[in-house]
Each structure stands twice: as structure tokens, then as C-alpha cells.
Scaffold this active site. Structure first.
Site, PDB file in Angstrom:
ATOM      1  CD  GLU A 125      -3.284  -0.171   2.099  1.00 38.75           C
ATOM      2  OE1 GLU A 125      -4.275  -0.812   2.016  1.00 38.75           O
ATOM      3  OE2 GLU A 125      -3.220   0.602   3.198  1.00 38.75           O
ATOM      4  CG  HIS A 172       8.850 -29.462  -0.150  1.00 36.89           C
ATOM      5  ND1 HIS A 172       9.595 -30.546  -0.161  1.00 36.89           N
ATOM      6  CD2 HIS A 172       9.473 -28.661   1.184  1.00 36.89           C
ATOM      7  CE1 HIS A 172      10.775 -30.650   0.649  1.00 36.89           C
ATOM      8  NE2 HIS A 172      10.659 -29.451   1.407  1.00 36.89           N
ATOM      9  CE  LYS A 202     -11.896   1.161   1.605  1.00 41.53           C
ATOM     10  NZ  LYS A 202     -11.381   1.898   2.582  1.00 41.53           N
TER      11      LYS A 202
END
Ligand code: PA5
Length: 436
Positions: free
Chosen positions: A286, A307, A421
């Protein structure tokens, strides 16, 4: 002062010249001066720099009192928040709860960081089995969708179980000092409140009441944590690159970025560090990902992910570098046992400590990745403790802000977060009345 965090670049020196590194020193000095003069981009959100010295003592004592009450009374404690309003707390709780004696403290749950019905249904089922429940709703704005919905659900649940007055005593709001939907609601309902400081953005707020209340409820010593942060400040505020580990880290990652490495993987060797990686990803993602710039922050847990991601890291696109978080001393000591008739070919390891083996795994892995064209930075922390959690937080916050300035972005805003948003809000709008 205890030992400091150390940044080790030995497994990446093949990737840059000493001259390239030293040429960064004056740029870092400029970035340092800009940040500390309070004149840089985002200057209004740099309150975290002096926070270790200047925090509100009265509120801090109240945090401890309320945490003690919750530890005493509650079987379950739910932190409702998203992004910077919960990640720091969750990272500390995960990292440190297994190393402190949590005694009879409550079980800690997190909600408000997603929109899953299944998660809520399961949470409510668990809460049905608990007698005493407290909620800490953390939101500066009070209107962020995920925590607002979670709080609505959980407040309703509490009011049904304990009545309005009973719920009121069990809800603590951490929010803006003066404004916002949550502040208004808290004042109207008479909830106890703590403050999200005006000058500290969400992702830099873990050492304020935002993180400290849940951390203290977990039984973690927040005095030690604040002391660690303050000691971290001594080294990480040094103007000189040679003296400042946070600036060394910021310079290395910027050098790598300029030379084509656009992904950083933060590696840890302890499952309890998973959420620290999440906190770090938010801090750097951010802060730096803007103006079409920035290193993409990823995280991995070794040896587990060797792995799964190991193949890519060793031989995939050469656009990444690794930063390994390494704790020198483990709080526990497991020794490889001798077993009769156990023919796994590992008898030579009998009597050796698991951490010694982990250390060899780390050395071997860093060398393999470095040989494969992936620069490695190693950040060594003496031990996993509240004190070093505090040091680490300040180290990364400082590194992130200087790194952002070196990159040429404002590390304290997040304009891009608003886009999704707005879309979600629009999609959820009440349908216009047709008048029929
Ligand atoms: O770092 C930030 O500023 C964000 O991650 C916010 O913390 C997050 O969006 C939650 O915002 P609020 O506390 O207003 O609910």
C-alpha cells in the site's frame, strides 16, 4: 540497549557493485532529511516516527486496564477490523502468543476482514459455546464495508445474548478521536473508546491502541514491545547509511528494483510468522504500489514452500529477490531422538537440535537461490519476543517510508484502495424508486 537487527547482503553482492551501493548514500540522506524535516510527501501521516516517545500515557494505561478486565472476564474476544486495523494485531498475536504464557486469557478471533457467510456462521457457532464475549471494533472511518457489516452482525448477537446494556459494556471501539460513523455510534451508545491517532495511517498503527489492546489481551507484554520500538528508533533514525540497518535494507531493495527485480518475497522459517508476512505485504504494497511503480510484495514460509514455490524461485523468471527473516534464538529446543529399528538414514542427526538443522536449511537454500540468480537479503533478529516485535515494526516502517521516498512515491497514502470501494458501494446501492 539489547542487540539490534542486522541486515546481511552477502548472498546478493554478486548482483550490484560497491559503487552502485555507495551512490545511494546521498539519496538516502536526502530522503532521511525530507522525512525528518516533516516536509516530505504525506508529511501529515508521519506521527509514527515519534510515537515511541510521544504516545498518550493516559490512554496507554487505559489500554492495559481494559485488557486486564477482558483477560479476567472474557472467554472469547473478537477483533473486528480490516487492513491496518487488524493485521498488526494478528501478526503479533500469532508470532508471540505461543511464546508467552497466555494463562487464562480468552480465545481471540478476528472478524471484519472478509465477507464470508461460512466464516461468520462458524464464528457464531463457536461463540454460542462461550459464556463471556467482548468485542473490539477497530475502524478509523467507521464506514469500511467489511468491519461495518461484521460489527452489525456481532453487535446484534451480543445484544440478543446480553441485552442492550450488557452488550454496551462488552463493546470497545477504537476509532477517530472526533469524527466518523463509529465515533458517533460509540458516543451515542456509550461504548468505551480508544483513539486511532490522526497522524498515523492504518498500516503504521500497530503500536497505537489499534494493535496494543488486542495484543495486551493476548497476555503479551506491551511495555517490552514499546521499549523495543524505541530502541529500534535509535538505530533506524541514524542518518548515515553505514549505521542504519533500515536504510541498508531500503537501499538494497531499491537497487534490485532498478536492476529489474520487481517482486520481493519475504521468507520466514516459522509458521508463527505467517501473519507478520501479511502485515509486511500491506505495509509495502500500500505504501509503494502507486504511479505504476513499486516492488510487488509476496511472502513464503520455508521450508514448507520450498516444496511448492521452490522450483519457481530456483528456475522461473528472474524478476524476484528474497528477504529472509531469521531469528537467532528459538524459544524452544527440540532434539532429534534415537529410535531403534528406524532406518530413515538420519541416525547421524541424532542428538542434534532442530534449530541447527533449520539453520543449515536456511544457509543451503539462500546459497542455492543466489546461485540460481536470485539475490538474497537476510535480516537477523536475536529472538522472537515482544521487544523484538517492537524493533521489527519500527525497522520496517522506517525502511518502507525511506524506500518509498527513494522510489519517488508518497508512502503514506492509498488512493488506489478507493476504486474497488466505490464500485462495490455503487453495486450495493438501494435501487432507485420507479414511482410505481
Ligand atoms: O492502512 C490503511 O489505511 C487501510 O488498510 C485501513 O486500515 C483499512 O482500509 C481500514 O480502514 P478503517 O480503519 O477506516 O476501517
Amino acid at each position: 540497549m539489547k542487540s539490534s537487527i542486522i541486515v546481511d547482503d552477502r548472498e546478493s553482492r554478486w548482483f550490484f557493485t560497491q559503487q552502485e551501493y555507495t551512490e545511494m548514500a546521498p539519496k538516502v540522506r536526502l530522503a532521511h532529511d525530507l522525512l525528518h524535516s516533516g516536509k516530505g510527501p504525506g508529511k501529515e501521516f508521519t506521527g509514527w516516527i515519534e510515537w515511541g516517545r510521544e504516545f498518550d500515557r493516559e490512554e496507554y494505561e487505559r489500554v492495559k486496564q481494559v485488557a486486564a478486565e477482558i483477560r479476567n472476564q472474557a472467554d472469547a474476544f473478537i477483533v473486528v477490523g480490516v487492513g491496518g486495523s487488524y493485521m498488526g494485531a494478528k501478526s503479533a498475536v500469532e508470532m508471540l502468543c505461543s511464546t508467552v504464557n497466555n494463562g487464562d486469557g480468552p480465545e481471540i478471533y478476528f472478524a471484519g476482514h472478509q465477507l464470508s457467510s461460512l466464516y461468520f456462521a462458524n464464528l457464531l457457532k463457536k461463540l454460542n459455546g462461550k459464556k463471556e464475549i467482548y468485542i473490539n471494533v477497530v475502524s478509523k472511518s467507521g464506514t469500511t464495508l467489511e468491519p461495518a457489516i461484521a460489527f452489525r452482525i456481532l453487535r446484534g448477537y451480543l445484544e440478543e445474548r446480553y441485552g442492550i446494556e450488557g452488550a454496551r459494556k462488552r463493546i470497545i471501539a477504537t476509532t477517530d478521536r472526533e469524527k466518523g460513523a463509529l465515533k458517533q455510534m460509540a458516543d451515542k451508545e456509550g461504548y468505551r473508546t480508544f483513539v486511532v491517532p490522526d497522524t498515523i495511517g492504518g498500516r503504521y498503527s500497530v503500536l497505537t491502541s489499534v494493535g496494543l489492546l488486542p495484543i495486551a489481551v493476548c497476555g503479551i507484554n506491551i511495555d517490552e514491545m514499546m521499549e523495543g520500538a524505541l530502541d529500534g528508533k535509535k538505530t533506524c533514525d541514524e542518518p548515515s547509511l553505514a549505521e542504519n540497518p533500515a536504510y541498508q535494507y531500503a537501499v538494497l531493495r531499491n537497487l534490485f528494483y532498478l536492476k529489474g527485480k520487481s517482486i520481493e518475497v519475504l521468507v520466514n522459517y516459522d509458521p508463527y510468522m505467517h501473519y507478520f508476512g501479511e502485515w509486511w505485504k500491506q505495509l509495502f504494497g500500500e505504501s509503494e504500489g502507486k504511479n505504476h511503480k513499486g516492488i510487488f510484495p509476496a511472502s513464503a514460509m520455508f521450508t514448507t514452500d520450498l516444496h511448492s514455490l521452490g522450483q519457481y524461485i530456483q528456475e522461473g523468471r528472474r524478476n524476484l529477490f528474497l528477504t529472509t527473516l531469521w531469528f537467532d534464538k528459538s524459544p524452544e529446543d527440540i532434539v532429534i531422538p534415537l529410535l531403534n529399528n528406524h532406518e530413515d538414514g538420519l541416525d547421524h542427526l541424532v542428538g542434534r537440535n532442530l534449530d541447527e538443522i533449520k539453520n543449515k536449511a536456511c544457509q543451503g537454500t539462500m546459497k542455492a537461490h543466489s546461485d540460481g540468480g536470485v539475490p538474497n537479503i537476510k535480516i537477523t533478529i536475536p529472538e522472537m519476543s515482544p521487544y523484538y516485535y517492537g524493533q521489527l515494526v519500527y525497522f520496517f516502517e522506517k525502511a518502507c517510508s525511506i524506500s518509498g521516498y527513494l522510489l519517488g512515491v508518497n508512502p503514506f497514502d492509498q488512493p488506489g484502495v478507493e476504486m474497488y470501494k466505490k464500485n462495490v458501494t455503487r453495486l450495493l446501492e438501494k435501487p432507485e424508486s420507479t414511482g410505481k
